[in-house]
Scaffold this active site. Sequence first.
Site, PDB file in Angstrom:
ATOM      1  N   GLY A  22      36.513  38.085  43.267  1.00  0.00           N
ATOM      2  CA  GLY A  22      37.792  38.550  42.591  1.00  0.00           C
ATOM      3  C   GLY A  22      38.756  36.914  42.872  1.00  0.00           C
ATOM      4  O   GLY A  22      38.499  35.820  42.815  1.00  0.00           O
ATOM      5  N   THR A  52      41.159  41.989  51.507  1.00  0.00           N
ATOM      6  CA  THR A  52      41.019  40.812  51.865  1.00  0.00           C
ATOM      7  C   THR A  52      41.683  40.235  53.044  1.00  0.00           C
ATOM      8  O   THR A  52      42.131  40.450  52.922  1.00  0.00           O
ATOM      9  CB  THR A  52      41.340  39.531  50.742  1.00  0.00           C
TER      10      THR A  52
HETATM   11  N1  ASP Z   1      41.934  40.075  46.630  1.00  0.00           N
HETATM   12  C1  ASP Z   1      40.635  41.158  46.937  1.00  0.00           C
HETATM   13  C2  ASP Z   1      40.113  41.064  45.359  1.00  0.00           C
HETATM   14  O1  ASP Z   1      39.999  40.909  44.782  1.00  0.00           O
HETATM   15  C3  ASP Z   1      40.436  42.092  47.014  1.00  0.00           C
HETATM   16  C4  ASP Z   1      41.691  42.616  47.785  1.00  0.00           C
HETATM   17  O2  ASP Z   1      42.427  41.301  48.336  1.00  0.00           O
HETATM   18  O3  ASP Z   1      42.401  43.373  48.574  1.00  0.00           O
HETATM   19  O4  ASP Z   1      38.249  40.490  45.273  1.00  0.00           O
END
Ligand code: ASP
Length: 288
Positions: free
Chosen positions: A182, A152
């Site tokens: 997420g 993200t």
């Molecule tokens: N937190 C994000 C998700 O779970 C992915 C990420 O930040 O890497 O969609």
Amino acid sequence: MSWAIILHGGAKEIDPEDVDAHRVGCLRALEAGRRVLAGDGSAVDAVEAAIRVLEADPTFNAGFGSALNADGAVEMCASIMEGSGFNVGGVAVIRGVQHPISVARALLFKEEILLAGDGARRFAAENDCELCHFAALVPRSTGRKPVHLHDTVGCVALDSAGRMAVGTSAGGLDGAATGRVGDSPMPGCGFYVDDTVGGVAFSGDGEQIARRMLAAGVLHRMPNASPDAALQSALHDVARIGGSAGGIVLTPAGAFGWQHNSRDFAVAYQSSRMAEPACFANKAQAGH
Ligand code: ASP
């Protein structure tokens, strides 16, 4: 009054040959946000401008260059929040929009705080957000294998009027279940901001971040802890249940914090007190 901005390109492992692309991308996005803030623009505008640059850059798993889920589709999440009225706009499992952050921004001052799926895309169309073909978010093969385990993107800004904002944008995870959401559009999990305490944005194992409400945990600790100490103890919380993450923090006084227990976490930040931006691929590179 001074301004400040910090952003990240995701908690993950960055291939050595991709480090430069991450640095360049983060610095470009920072510059877009900096320009808004230096011109006395709002923190919300700065966050949106910075994240739009990250979304347009296939180096990052957000917008163009998002991951493909189990059905081979791109489903994205994004959110934006401002810290004086606690307004939140978010989109989840949205398909076929170029800039999910701008759809979230269009929702910011509406009653709803989160729209998902077809309803989110319809809202985007009704609010003149840039639509695109579902497949247009997948870059043509560059010959490099994309790694989208995590990443993200996120940004926190403080404007010269003392207002704060935070935003996140996520392209999903490779092979994730269709419809998966997420932490990134969940207030108190992937992000939060309160003008009197500060703002925080996370990236990493979304389910674990949500289970431990990491952003809320950071804000609760912050009145009595430094941004880095608050982040560290949130990361311990998530590590205890097997999660890896990275987070950025900005305080109303313009103090930065960033910590990660992922291997890498590309970060860039600048304030009106700094002549040059700072940009690192991880803490080891920053020398602390
Ligand atoms: N937190 C994000 C998700 O779970 C992915 C990420 O930040 O890497 O969609």
